[in-house]
Design a protein around this motif. Structure first.
Motif, PDB file in Angstrom:
ATOM      1  N   CYS A  12      53.133  50.037  22.595  1.00 55.68           N
ATOM      2  CA  CYS A  12      52.208  51.115  22.241  1.00 55.68           C
ATOM      3  C   CYS A  12      52.358  51.400  20.748  1.00 55.68           C
ATOM      4  N   GLU A  13      51.420  52.132  20.181  1.00 57.94           N
ATOM      5  CA  GLU A  13      51.440  52.407  18.745  1.00 57.94           C
ATOM      6  C   GLU A  13      52.673  53.211  18.353  1.00 57.94           C
ATOM      7  N   SER A  14      53.079  54.146  19.197  1.00 61.24           N
ATOM      8  CA  SER A  14      54.261  54.966  18.925  1.00 61.24           C
ATOM      9  C   SER A  14      55.517  54.102  18.842  1.00 61.24           C
ATOM     10  N   CYS A  15      55.671  53.173  19.789  1.00 59.16           N
ATOM     11  CA  CYS A  15      56.827  52.271  19.768  1.00 59.16           C
ATOM     12  C   CYS A  15      56.766  51.330  18.576  1.00 59.16           C
ATOM     13  N   LYS A  18      58.325  52.564  15.516  1.00 57.48           N
ATOM     14  CA  LYS A  18      59.790  52.693  15.543  1.00 57.48           C
ATOM     15  C   LYS A  18      60.493  51.396  15.163  1.00 57.48           C
TER      16      LYS A  18
END
Length: 189
Positions: A12-15, A18
């Protein structure tokens, strides 16, 4: 077409944010070794979930976005996996690095651990003794030509001793076209 090839973006974009990209290289034993990510807390946790807890589907996350670069840069290369302990792979039900890199080239496993040895558990001075704990299965290399492009891979490059040892063993056996590629490297803050 298998399902894994239809899944373009397993992260996902959030991961994705990171993953701290380093995208750098360094010379080890005179050979270039590419480093993809910083070994940060997120990467460490993801690698533990993948290797330690056996979340096999995470294998798609590590090379996302660099597969094409890998194919172009290492065209017709053979992937040389790092030393493994077969009982660990049997317990997991898969070989973690092979699972990640099998999508970018044929994988060979010529290096094995003698016993339950973990390089990450050793002090930095003791890591230089890695050769006492590893062995080479030469029969796994016999189909390769000395000019064949070989890419030694590993998940984390800390001291560099494992990668240096792999380069030394392959060079000693007459292989000349050697490269390195690791997923992550700890960096100083």
């Amino acid at each position: 077409m298998t399902q894994e090839w239809r899944v373009s973006y397993p992260r996902c974009e959030s991961c994705d944010l990171k993953f701290e990209r380093l995208w750098t290289s360094q010379k080890l034993e005179g050979y270039r070794c590419w480093i993809l990510f910083k070994y940060n807390d997120f990467f460490k946790s993801l690698l533990y979930r993948y290797k330690g807890l056996g979340e096999r589907a995470l294998s798609l996350s590590f090379l996302q976005g660099v597969t094409m670069w890998f194919w172009i840069h290492f065209e017709n290369a053979v992937i040389i996996l790092p030393p493994a302990h077969l009982m660990d792979d049997e317990r997991r039900g898969f070989s973690p690095l092979k699972e990640i890199f099998k999508r970018v080239g044929p994988c060979y496993q010529p290096f094995f651990k003698q016993g339950d040895y973990k390089q990450s558990d050793q002090s930095f001075p003791k890591r230089k003794d890695i050769g006492y704990h590893l062995r080479v299965e030469d029969s796994h290399l016999k189909t390769l030509k000395s000019h064949q492009k070989l890419v030694c891979v590993d998940d984390v490059l800390t001291s560099g001793e494992t990668m240096k040892w792999m380069f030394q063993q392959l060079k000693h056996r007459g292989f000349k076209n050697l490269h390195g590629f690791v997923l992550a490297h700890p960096t100083k803050a």
